[in-house]
Design a protein around this motif. Sequence first.
Motif, short mmCIF file in Angstrom:
data_model
loop_
_atom_site.label_atom_id
_atom_site.label_comp_id
_atom_site.label_asym_id
_atom_site.label_seq_id
_atom_site.Cartn_x
_atom_site.Cartn_y
_atom_site.Cartn_z
N GLY A 21 -2.63 14.25 -19.01
CA GLY A 21 -2.67 15.31 -20.01
C GLY A 21 -3.50 14.94 -21.22
N THR A 22 -3.30 15.68 -22.30
CA THR A 22 -4.13 15.51 -23.50
C THR A 22 -3.67 14.38 -24.41
OG1 THR A 22 -2.79 17.16 -24.67
CG2 THR A 22 -4.75 17.96 -23.50
N VAL A 26 -5.79 10.32 -26.53
CA VAL A 26 -5.65 10.08 -27.98
C VAL A 26 -5.27 8.63 -28.24
CG1 VAL A 26 -4.26 10.64 -30.01
CG2 VAL A 26 -5.05 12.47 -28.50
N ASP A 46 -2.22 16.93 -10.74
CA ASP A 46 -2.61 18.16 -11.42
C ASP A 46 -3.19 19.15 -10.41
OD1 ASP A 46 -3.35 20.08 -13.24
OD2 ASP A 46 -5.06 18.95 -14.04
N ASP A 65 -7.85 14.78 -15.68
CA ASP A 65 -7.23 13.74 -16.51
C ASP A 65 -8.03 12.45 -16.45
OD1 ASP A 65 -5.22 15.41 -17.35
OD2 ASP A 65 -3.74 14.70 -15.91
N ASN A 68 -11.11 12.71 -18.76
CA ASN A 68 -10.80 12.55 -20.19
C ASN A 68 -10.50 11.10 -20.54
OD1 ASN A 68 -11.10 15.29 -20.86
ND2 ASN A 68 -9.02 15.75 -20.19
N GLN A 85 -18.46 15.78 -20.61
CA GLN A 85 -17.37 16.68 -20.93
C GLN A 85 -17.80 18.15 -20.93
OE1 GLN A 85 -14.52 15.51 -20.61
NE2 GLN A 85 -13.62 14.87 -22.53
N GLY A 200 2.93 12.62 -23.57
CA GLY A 200 2.49 13.58 -22.57
C GLY A 200 3.67 14.35 -22.01
N SER A 205 3.32 14.96 -16.44
CA SER A 205 2.27 13.98 -16.72
C SER A 205 2.76 12.54 -16.59
CB SER A 205 1.71 14.18 -18.14
OG SER A 205 0.95 15.36 -18.21
N TYR A 280 -1.38 27.31 -29.03
CA TYR A 280 -0.63 26.24 -28.36
C TYR A 280 0.68 26.83 -27.85
CZ TYR A 280 -3.99 23.52 -31.09
OH TYR A 280 -5.14 23.01 -31.65
N PHE A 315 -0.16 16.88 -33.28
CA PHE A 315 -0.58 15.80 -32.40
C PHE A 315 -0.03 14.47 -32.90
CE2 PHE A 315 -3.81 19.08 -32.70
CZ PHE A 315 -4.05 19.41 -31.37
#
Length: 341
Positions: A21-22, A26, A46, A65, A68, A85, A200, A205, A280, A315
């Motif tokens: 995931g996102t 990070v 996924d 995933d 990223n 990307q 996540g 995830s 979101y 975040f």
Amino acid sequence: MINNLTSRRRQRPHIVVIGGGTGLPVILHALRRKNADITAIVTVADDGGSSGIIRNYINVVPPGDIRNVLVALSNTPEIYKKIFQYRFKSSDQFFSGHAIGNLIIAALSEMNGDGIFNAVQELSQLMMIDGHVYPAANDPLILNAEFTDGTVLAGESEISAADKTIKRVWVTGVDGEEPHAVREVVDAIMEADQIVLGPGSLFTSILPNLMISNVGKAVCETSAEVIYICNIMTQKGETEHFSDADHVRVLNHHLGQKIIDTVLVNTQPVPDNYMDHQKYDEYLFQVKHDFNGLRQEGCRVISDNFLELRDRGVFHNGSQVVEELMRLTSRPLSWNENEFN
């Protein structure tokens, strides 16, 4: 005489980050700036978006995933990362919605003909990765869930959209067989100094990786400290009304023992009316704190301001989290220690 492995660990702690995931990129992006030996183990269950379309057409591991994570750890010039990307616009009917990196990963996987693992290792060299990026399995996986009402669904996107309370999840191969991770994944976990789970989506995830039998077994048996970065917000269709202790309970329950040694908890309030819930829409409310519940799970609690507000979203502050992770690599774990910073 100090062996090479011990010497390496003292110079560069081996940190294994597991998730998808996102949230995962990070942490990895911030961790790349530190003197650490990084291994990212990335979910391959996924089935949505560009990843899902590519998976359905050519039956390869969904690449989103992984793409990223590669970018987060890449030492190539920024223009290369931007190209990797780039996602085609909806007006490009044939390529609509696809990221160039997804197509490259799928192409390399097909060229190799032996699954995605070796393809990602080749691409890691091309993208100048300082560390390792390991798909959790070499073949596509199907995420399965049983809900508290007794119903069962298969597929990450179907599970998230069901709007039901999840009781448990597990993974199967597309052929129905029990999946296994390659040896390198297990070795990385067993040789790590620190295992980081998250941040996540808990059920879609993080747990898909741990439900691969030899991955979960390795996390249970490793001598490394296992750290869980608790989510800041609850998630629709997954963790509605969850406290931080509920997240840890679910992880421990799925693995059959108390695997979490330390949990990082954000205690900074999210300002009222800050978050754009239309943009979101999967995130609901700030995770509530249950420090007594966390103590009952036997884990050390480190609470601090790990919050970053940007773009009307909520975040984790990657730099703050990674500073704490690096501090923990040089600090022995005390089972009776709870910190409230």
